[in-house]
Design an enzyme around this catalytic site. Structure first.
Site, mmCIF file in Angstrom:
data_model
loop_
_atom_site.group_PDB
_atom_site.id
_atom_site.type_symbol
_atom_site.label_atom_id
_atom_site.label_comp_id
_atom_site.label_asym_id
_atom_site.label_seq_id
_atom_site.Cartn_x
_atom_site.Cartn_y
_atom_site.Cartn_z
ATOM 1 N N SER A 29 0.829 -1.214 0.000
ATOM 2 C CA SER A 29 0.000 0.000 0.000
ATOM 3 C C SER A 29 0.858 1.256 0.000
ATOM 4 O O SER A 29 0.586 2.217 -0.728
ATOM 5 C CB SER A 29 -0.893 0.021 1.246
ATOM 6 N N ARG A 33 1.444 4.278 -3.053
ATOM 7 C CA ARG A 33 1.221 5.698 -2.746
ATOM 8 C C ARG A 33 2.502 6.501 -2.894
ATOM 9 O O ARG A 33 2.475 7.655 -3.330
ATOM 10 C CB ARG A 33 0.647 5.822 -1.336
ATOM 11 N N SER A 174 -13.448 0.889 3.036
ATOM 12 C CA SER A 174 -12.450 0.642 1.997
ATOM 13 C C SER A 174 -11.455 1.787 1.908
ATOM 14 O O SER A 174 -11.816 2.922 1.593
ATOM 15 C CB SER A 174 -13.142 0.464 0.634
ATOM 16 N N ASP A 326 -6.568 -8.397 4.306
ATOM 17 C CA ASP A 326 -5.816 -9.221 3.352
ATOM 18 C C ASP A 326 -5.245 -10.486 3.997
ATOM 19 O O ASP A 326 -4.661 -11.327 3.311
ATOM 20 C CB ASP A 326 -4.678 -8.411 2.734
HETATM 21 C C1 S3P Z 1 -5.592 -1.460 0.008
HETATM 22 C C2 S3P Z 1 -6.805 -1.533 0.630
HETATM 23 C C3 S3P Z 1 -7.536 -2.799 0.817
HETATM 24 C C4 S3P Z 1 -6.661 -4.024 0.613
HETATM 25 C C5 S3P Z 1 -5.782 -3.892 -0.582
HETATM 26 C C6 S3P Z 1 -4.883 -2.659 -0.473
HETATM 27 C C7 S3P Z 1 -4.945 -0.139 -0.148
HETATM 28 O O1 S3P Z 1 -8.603 -2.857 -0.121
HETATM 29 O O2 S3P Z 1 -7.454 -5.182 0.486
HETATM 30 O O3 S3P Z 1 -4.953 -5.026 -0.732
HETATM 31 O O4 S3P Z 1 -3.726 -0.081 -0.426
HETATM 32 O O5 S3P Z 1 -5.638 0.877 0.015
HETATM 33 P P1 S3P Z 1 -10.040 -2.172 0.208
HETATM 34 O O6 S3P Z 1 -9.790 -0.747 0.407
HETATM 35 O O7 S3P Z 1 -10.879 -2.456 -0.998
HETATM 36 O O8 S3P Z 1 -10.522 -2.881 1.431
#
Ligand code: S3P
Length: 451
Positions: A29, A33, A174, A326
């Site tokens: 993540s 970013r 989310s 996850d």
């Molecule tokens: C993520 C958010 C999650 C996660 C994904 C990475 C992110 O998804 O499952 O692997 O980097 O913002 P959701 O926001 O759909 O829950």
């Protein structure tokens, strides 16, 4: 639809205790970013510890296609020369998102408030995933979207500049939707506000502040309210990406279930919006010791020493879901070795990840000899009280283009009477290219099979 690489079947057999000390790749993540924000900043950013998995490389390629200068140095440090907020260029070709939902949804946010049109394509897994959750708020901000039936990829978005700031309450917990709206807000006049009744990972908020955006977070009884002042000027930063707790989770479970194991995972991100798996495993009796807590680039990291311990079944608290979303597939594997029946409910979102992870893990664990009951929002798993799994024998469990299913079932094979065979381990490269080498370093037995 883009082509996935050819399938690579893998067999995993038990090999005794796992021992040693490993590092995990940079957090996925944060890596996405870091590239996006650096590509929007003025000046040259340097990123150390970037995850060089396929998903993050898809983000890098897309930001290049929209004008950023992104290079990997021989020392493994990435240099990014940004275009400035508002400076994204019209991509000449479709943006190939591969398997990556995070790339797709966050980049849709960026395109939404720039005067450009972009087409997003992805692999068979990504092309099944719902995009309405981001299309809806971004359309309110003025973006125009044409998508495949069911609001899926391939889709073409025409951004609006200036876009219209919105005040948006997340209908689903989310971080991707939250981030898409905030990223669209970067190039939008006024204040873009996101209300989050249930907290999700906060990397966008932390990092945007670090890059110089004016962003306020208010904690209220109804959740968090994030307010971003638009037309932001982002300044280049030097970033160190901490180790990915989602990757570390595989070693936490592997060391917990294989008798005699003692594994240390170094420099793991300990952000509380990401550590639900540590909480859940400790509730089950896992021995996870966090040592040497320290600050890395504004985040806390620690080394995690994990030793084998008998696990007990739990009812997984549904409010942990956002902080371990996850990690459910590998938690299901831990549950398969616990004493008693673990019940994990309240995790509907698992149905719309890289695969339907509820159905995928029910099928995969079932084939490996575990007794599983599928619910609409989770699984009940009858644990084997430390006994090895029977294994899948000659049959191959289906990874369904989902890296975390493949890695979770590889962990299951590490304490199994017969082999656990996986039909395709190639998707592991999306988030953890060194997974198999690292497993072997710790003592695991993994063999490639003929396709
Ligand atoms: C993520 C958010 C999650 C996660 C994904 C990475 C992110 O998804 O499952 O692997 O980097 O913002 P959701 O926001 O759909 O829950």
């Amino acid at each position: 639809m883009t082509q996935a690489p050819p399938p690579r079947p893998l067999s995993v057999t038990a090999a005794g205790p796992l021992t040693g000390s490993v590092t995990v790749p940079g957090d996925k993540s944060i890596s996405h970013r870091a590239l996006m924000f650096a590509a929007l900043a003025v000046g040259e950013s340097r990123i150390e510890g970037l995850l060089e998995g396929e998903d993050v490389l898809a983000t890098a390629a897309a930001m290049r296609a929209m004008g950023a200068d992104i290079r990997r140095g021989d020392d493994g440090i990435w240099g990014v020369h940004g275009v400035g907020v508002g400076g994204l260029l019209q991509p000449a070709v479709a943006l190939d998102m591969g398997n990556s939902g995070t790339s797709t949804r966050l980049l849709m946010g960026l395109v939404a408030s720039h005067p450009i049109t972009a087409t997003f394509v992805g692999d068979a897994s990504l092309s099944k995933r719902p995009m309405a959750r981001v299309i809806e708020p971004l359309a309110r901000m003025g973006a125009d979207v044409t998508a495949a039936p069911g609001d899926r990829l391939p889709l073409t978005m025409r951004g609006l500049c200036p876009a219209v700031a919105i005040d948006y309450t997340l209908p689903v917990a989310s971080a991707q939707v939250k981030s898409a709206v905030l990223l669209a807000g970067l190039n939008t006049p006024g204040i873009t506000r996101v209300r989050e009744p249930i907290p999700t990972r906060d990397h966008s908020e932390r990092m945007l502040r670090g890059f110089g955006a004016a962003l306020d977070v208010e904690e209220t009884p109804d959740g968090r309210i994030i307010s971003l002042h638009g037309e932001a000027a982002l300044r280049a930063q030097d970033i160190v990406v901490p180790g990915d707790p989602s990757s570390a989770a595989f070693w936490m479970v592997a060391a917990s279930i294989v008798p005699g194991s003692d594994v240390t995972v170094r420099s793991v991100l300990m952000n509380p919006t990401r550590t639900g798996i540590i909480t859940a495993l400790r509730m089950m009796g896992a021995s996870i010791e966090a040592v040497g807590e320290r600050d890395v680039g504004g985040e806390t990291v620690a080394d995690l020493r994990v030793r084998h311990a008998p696990l007990s079944a739990i009812e997984v608290p549904p409010d942990l879901a956002p902080s371990m979303i996850d990690e459910y597939p590998v938690l299901f594997v831990a549950a398969a070795f616990a004493r008693g029946t673990t019940v994990a409910r309240g995790a509907h979102e698992l149905r719309v990840k890289e695969s339907d992870r509820i159905a995928a893990m029910a099928a995969a664990l079932g084939l490996a000899g575990v007794s599983v009951v599928e619910h609409d929002d989770g699984l009940s798993i009858a644990g084997r009280d430390g006994d090895p799994l029977p294994g899948s024998g000659g049959a191959r469990v289906a990874s369904l283009l989902d890296h975390r299913i493949a890695m979770s079932m590889a962990v299951a094979g590490m304490h199994s009477a017969r082999a656990v065979a996986i039909d395709d381990a190639a998707p592991i490269a999306t988030s953890y290219p060194a997974f198999i080498d690292t497993a072997r370093l710790l003592g695991a037995h993994m063999t490639w099979l003929n396709a």
